[in-house]
Design an enzyme around this catalytic site. Structure first.
Site, PDB file in Angstrom:
ATOM      1  N   HIS A 299      -0.835  11.598  -1.573  1.00  0.00           N
ATOM      2  CA  HIS A 299      -0.721  12.537  -2.691  1.00  0.00           C
ATOM      3  C   HIS A 299      -1.899  13.513  -2.754  1.00  0.00           C
ATOM      4  O   HIS A 299      -1.818  14.535  -3.427  1.00  0.00           O
ATOM      5  CB  HIS A 299      -0.563  11.788  -4.023  1.00  0.00           C
ATOM      6  CG  HIS A 299      -1.806  11.120  -4.523  1.00  0.00           C
ATOM      7  ND1 HIS A 299      -2.053   9.774  -4.367  1.00  0.00           N
ATOM      8  CD2 HIS A 299      -2.870  11.603  -5.218  1.00  0.00           C
ATOM      9  CE1 HIS A 299      -3.201   9.466  -4.924  1.00  0.00           C
ATOM     10  NE2 HIS A 299      -3.722  10.563  -5.449  1.00  0.00           N
TER      11      HIS A 299
ATOM     12  N   ASP B 157       1.773   5.694   0.245  1.00  0.00           N
ATOM     13  CA  ASP B 157       0.865   6.733  -0.260  1.00  0.00           C
ATOM     14  C   ASP B 157      -0.406   6.824   0.584  1.00  0.00           C
ATOM     15  O   ASP B 157      -1.510   6.956   0.071  1.00  0.00           O
ATOM     16  CB  ASP B 157       0.503   6.481  -1.727  1.00  0.00           C
ATOM     17  CG  ASP B 157      -0.177   7.702  -2.369  1.00  0.00           C
ATOM     18  OD1 ASP B 157       0.020   8.821  -1.854  1.00  0.00           O
ATOM     19  OD2 ASP B 157      -0.917   7.531  -3.352  1.00  0.00           O
TER      20      ASP B 157
ATOM     21  N   GLY C  64     -10.104  12.236  -8.328  1.00  0.00           N
ATOM     22  CA  GLY C  64     -10.999  12.647  -7.248  1.00  0.00           C
ATOM     23  C   GLY C  64     -11.433  11.478  -6.392  1.00  0.00           C
ATOM     24  O   GLY C  64     -11.849  11.649  -5.251  1.00  0.00           O
ATOM     25  N   ASN C  65     -11.324  10.245  -6.937  1.00  0.00           N
ATOM     26  CA  ASN C  65     -11.625   9.044  -6.167  1.00  0.00           C
ATOM     27  C   ASN C  65     -10.492   8.669  -5.214  1.00  0.00           C
ATOM     28  O   ASN C  65     -10.685   7.848  -4.313  1.00  0.00           O
ATOM     29  CB  ASN C  65     -11.895   7.848  -7.084  1.00  0.00           C
ATOM     30  CG  ASN C  65     -13.340   7.722  -7.503  1.00  0.00           C
ATOM     31  OD1 ASN C  65     -13.661   7.918  -8.660  1.00  0.00           O
ATOM     32  ND2 ASN C  65     -14.209   7.389  -6.564  1.00  0.00           N
ATOM     33  N   SER C  66      -9.307   9.237  -5.420  1.00  0.00           N
ATOM     34  CA  SER C  66      -8.154   8.878  -4.600  1.00  0.00           C
ATOM     35  C   SER C  66      -8.455   9.068  -3.119  1.00  0.00           C
ATOM     36  O   SER C  66      -8.909  10.131  -2.700  1.00  0.00           O
ATOM     37  CB  SER C  66      -6.948   9.735  -4.981  1.00  0.00           C
ATOM     38  OG  SER C  66      -6.491   9.423  -6.276  1.00  0.00           O
TER      39      SER C  66
ATOM     40  N   LEU D  11      16.702  -5.269   6.701  1.00  0.00           N
ATOM     41  CA  LEU D  11      17.592  -6.425   6.692  1.00  0.00           C
ATOM     42  C   LEU D  11      19.011  -6.046   6.285  1.00  0.00           C
ATOM     43  O   LEU D  11      19.979  -6.418   6.948  1.00  0.00           O
ATOM     44  CB  LEU D  11      17.031  -7.497   5.749  1.00  0.00           C
ATOM     45  CG  LEU D  11      17.781  -8.835   5.686  1.00  0.00           C
ATOM     46  CD1 LEU D  11      17.870  -9.468   7.069  1.00  0.00           C
ATOM     47  CD2 LEU D  11      17.079  -9.783   4.711  1.00  0.00           C
ATOM     48  N   GLY D  12      19.161  -5.327   5.174  1.00  0.00           N
ATOM     49  CA  GLY D  12      20.479  -4.883   4.757  1.00  0.00           C
ATOM     50  C   GLY D  12      21.112  -5.747   3.690  1.00  0.00           C
ATOM     51  O   GLY D  12      22.281  -6.127   3.814  1.00  0.00           O
ATOM     52  N   VAL D  13      20.361  -6.030   2.629  1.00  0.00           N
ATOM     53  CA  VAL D  13      20.888  -6.844   1.540  1.00  0.00           C
ATOM     54  C   VAL D  13      20.423  -6.301   0.194  1.00  0.00           C
ATOM     55  O   VAL D  13      19.446  -5.550   0.119  1.00  0.00           O
ATOM     56  CB  VAL D  13      20.426  -8.317   1.658  1.00  0.00           C
ATOM     57  CG1 VAL D  13      21.017  -8.997   2.877  1.00  0.00           C
ATOM     58  CG2 VAL D  13      18.890  -8.400   1.688  1.00  0.00           C
TER      59      VAL D  13
END
Length: 386
Positions: free
Chosen positions: A122, A152, A225-227, A283-285
């Site tokens: 981001h 992210d 700003g810490n991100s 997996l598909g569930v």
């Protein structure tokens, strides 16, 4: 004789009077000033600084050179974007005139001598130009290697003469609640800042911050700003990438911040550097939680696992033989106890790899062969239903 005595008495009187005046006004004339001998510390056996003053200076000095400020120039938001986003609407309002480009501010961490930098997606998403400022004052353009919105995370690369300061990785699996940590970054663009706190929780999920969540929670002050900055242990080793804060206004820390564990971040780093993208297992569930009512209704012999509510046609789960009503208890040798944990375990598997999945079907335990599928980004499958 009398005259001699008179002279003596007069001289004595004058002498006593002079002594009285001098002792009153200038007593130091009558006494030698005492000699002041300074007390010097013993050269041998002096205690080290750490034993007399508790400090995190060594950890900060070890990690700080590798933490950078990230500046990302982004196009101005359109009026449609402003109308759709309350935060943008509050700051920009209705402005038909041409908007000025934005400059996003964040942090990053140099993780290799080749100049690879970990930061948050981001921070750089939609940027037309990215620059990195090192703690030693150097400023350089950065190239976007790749992004992974589902965690992210993003990877940048800078090109500067060696050697570059590189942070040492720690082990997120060794962290415990109560461990002291430092958050290092560029809050509010005031310059590199170090804050301290403890780990207040581990394995935080269902925060709605990203698809794959397994956050370290800390009370070390993390602000805008810490991100993308570093969360380090008391040895200065990287244990997490600071990502988000809990704030009622979005403007500052309230003592709850979240960081992506370093092992997850390095897995994404390796995939983006090698392939330019992150490939995850599928997996598909559609799944649900296990409770006492489900155990009684399905007559299960286990009280933990993940309930399979629906199996997608032609999915890896269907080909493996899974059925609605099965309870998944283990995948690739790893126990799973919640739908979120199942998503994370399967996603960590390499697509097209062969493994096994253990399920409970009534009172019967089955171990089925599984060929892992390829998960498409932002797939809603395999997640906890609303």
């Amino acid at each position: 004789m009398r005259q001699t005595w008179l002279i003596f008495s007069q001289a004595t009187t004058v002498a006593l009077a002079g002594y009285f005046v001098v002792s009153t006004l200038k007593p130091e004339w009558l006494h030698e000033a005492p000699k002041v001998v300074p007390t010097l510390p013993a050269a041998a056996g002096a205690p080290p600084r750490a034993s007399v003053q508790f400090s995190f200076a060594a950890a900060a000095q070890a990690a700080s050179p590798a933490v950078v400020a990230v500046l990302a120039n982004k196009p101005a938001p359109s009026q449609r974007e402003i109308d759709a986003d309350p935060w943008l609407r509050f700051h920009f309002g209705k402005r038909p005139q041409q908007q000025r480009p934005q400059t996003g501010l964040g942090s990053g961490v140099i993780v290799s001598p080749e100049g690879y930098v970990l930061t948050n997606n981001h921070v750089v998403a939609g940027a037309t130009e990215i620059r990195v400022q090192l703690a030693d004052g150097r400023d350089t353009p950065a190239r976007l290697v790749g992004t992974d919105p589902e965690t992210d995370l993003a990877v940048l690369r800078i090109t500067l003469p060696p050697p570059l300061p590189v942070i040492h990785p720690g082990k997120a699996g060794e962290l415990q609640v109560g461990d002291v940590v430092l958050a290092i970054g560029n809050p509010f663009n005031v310059g590199q800042t170090v804050t301290s706190g403890i780990i207040s929780a581990l394995g935080r999920t269902q925060l709605g911050l990203s698809t794959f969540e397994n956050f370290i929670q800390t009370d070390a002050a993390i602000n805008p700003g810490n991100s993308g900055g570093a969360l380090v242990d008391v040895q200065g080793r990287l244990v997490g990438i600071n990502t988000a804060i809990y704030s009622r206004t979005g403007g500052g820390s309230l003592g709850i911040g979240f960081a992506i564990p370093v092992d997850s971040a390095y897995q994404v780093l390796e995939a983006l550097v090698k392939d330019g993208k992150v490939s995850r297992g599928w997996l598909g569930v559609i799944t649900g939680d296990i409770n006492a009512e489900v155990v009684d209704t399905l007559k299960l012999s286990v009280d933990h696992g993940v309930l399979v509510k629906e199996v997608f046609k032609a999915s890896p789960a269907a080909k493996a033989g899974l059925e609605a009503g099965d309870v998944v208890v283990e995948v690739a040798g790893q126990p799973v106890r919640s739908p979120r944990e199942l998503v994370n375990v399967v996603a960590a598997l390499k697509p097209d790899s062969q493994t096994s999945i253990s399920v409970q079907r009534g009172k019967e335990t089955l171990k089925l062969p599984l060929q892992v599928g390829l998960r498409q980004p932002q797939t809603t499958d395999d997640a906890v239903p609303e």
